[in-house]
Design an enzyme around this catalytic site. Sequence first.
Site, mmCIF file in Angstrom:
data_model
loop_
_atom_site.group_PDB
_atom_site.id
_atom_site.type_symbol
_atom_site.label_atom_id
_atom_site.label_comp_id
_atom_site.label_asym_id
_atom_site.label_seq_id
_atom_site.Cartn_x
_atom_site.Cartn_y
_atom_site.Cartn_z
ATOM 1 N N PHE A 167 0.822 -1.213 0.000
ATOM 2 C CA PHE A 167 0.000 0.000 0.000
ATOM 3 C C PHE A 167 0.859 1.268 0.000
ATOM 4 C CE2 PHE A 167 -2.261 -3.340 2.408
ATOM 5 C CZ PHE A 167 -3.233 -3.633 1.462
ATOM 6 N N ARG A 168 2.038 1.154 -0.589
ATOM 7 C CA ARG A 168 2.978 2.264 -0.700
ATOM 8 C C ARG A 168 3.453 2.778 0.655
ATOM 9 N NH1 ARG A 168 3.935 3.561 -5.567
ATOM 10 N NH2 ARG A 168 4.826 5.587 -5.053
ATOM 11 N N LEU A 169 3.369 1.931 1.675
ATOM 12 C CA LEU A 169 3.889 2.276 2.997
ATOM 13 C C LEU A 169 5.320 1.749 3.089
ATOM 14 C CD1 LEU A 169 0.712 1.532 5.138
ATOM 15 C CD2 LEU A 169 1.524 3.730 4.250
#
Length: 197
Positions: free
Chosen positions: A173-175
């Site tokens: 989640f692009r974390l």
Amino acid sequence: MELSTENPFEQFATWLSEAEESELNDPNGMALATATKDGQPAVRMVLLKGYDEQGFVFYTNLESNKGRDLLENPKAALLFHWKSKRRQIRVEGLVESVTSEEADEYYASRSRGSQIGAWASQQSRPLESRYALEKSVAKYTAKFGISKVPRPDHWSGFRIRPHRIEFWQDGAFRLHDRFIFTRENETDDWEIDRLYP
């Protein structure tokens, strides 16, 4: 992701070693960003040819665009991107020329064809035809015959002495995980911070 060491060069060595096992081509490939003395940026891929606690080393024709940029404006940035590992390392720092001894040693380790190429190519300058390049290669091949090919004066290396090294690991989640090592001076200890993705 957690760092395995508080020394960025040791962390780099770990990630490079892992990339050498998974990358199909040129795990030592890196994007090199330079700028002219007027600030016009340029970026291209080069190959890392050595590193230690002093910095990251590559070699080039000093009369090429990147060579001229670095001699006029001795600052650079590097980016290593290993798609198979979903990792990046960003490096920023000042640039210095390697010693003549270092350049000679690396040049001597190159294939004879690459040594001839260093003489034959007027890197970054206009080339009238592929035939003209092949003719130049033939000229220097004949000139040196079976003798040792000396290193041209216009061919040497640069060392990027980093003051900033960032390690980036892809996250769901692009974390992403990001750790940055910074220091003002080479005598300072590295400061380590985790960054927001």
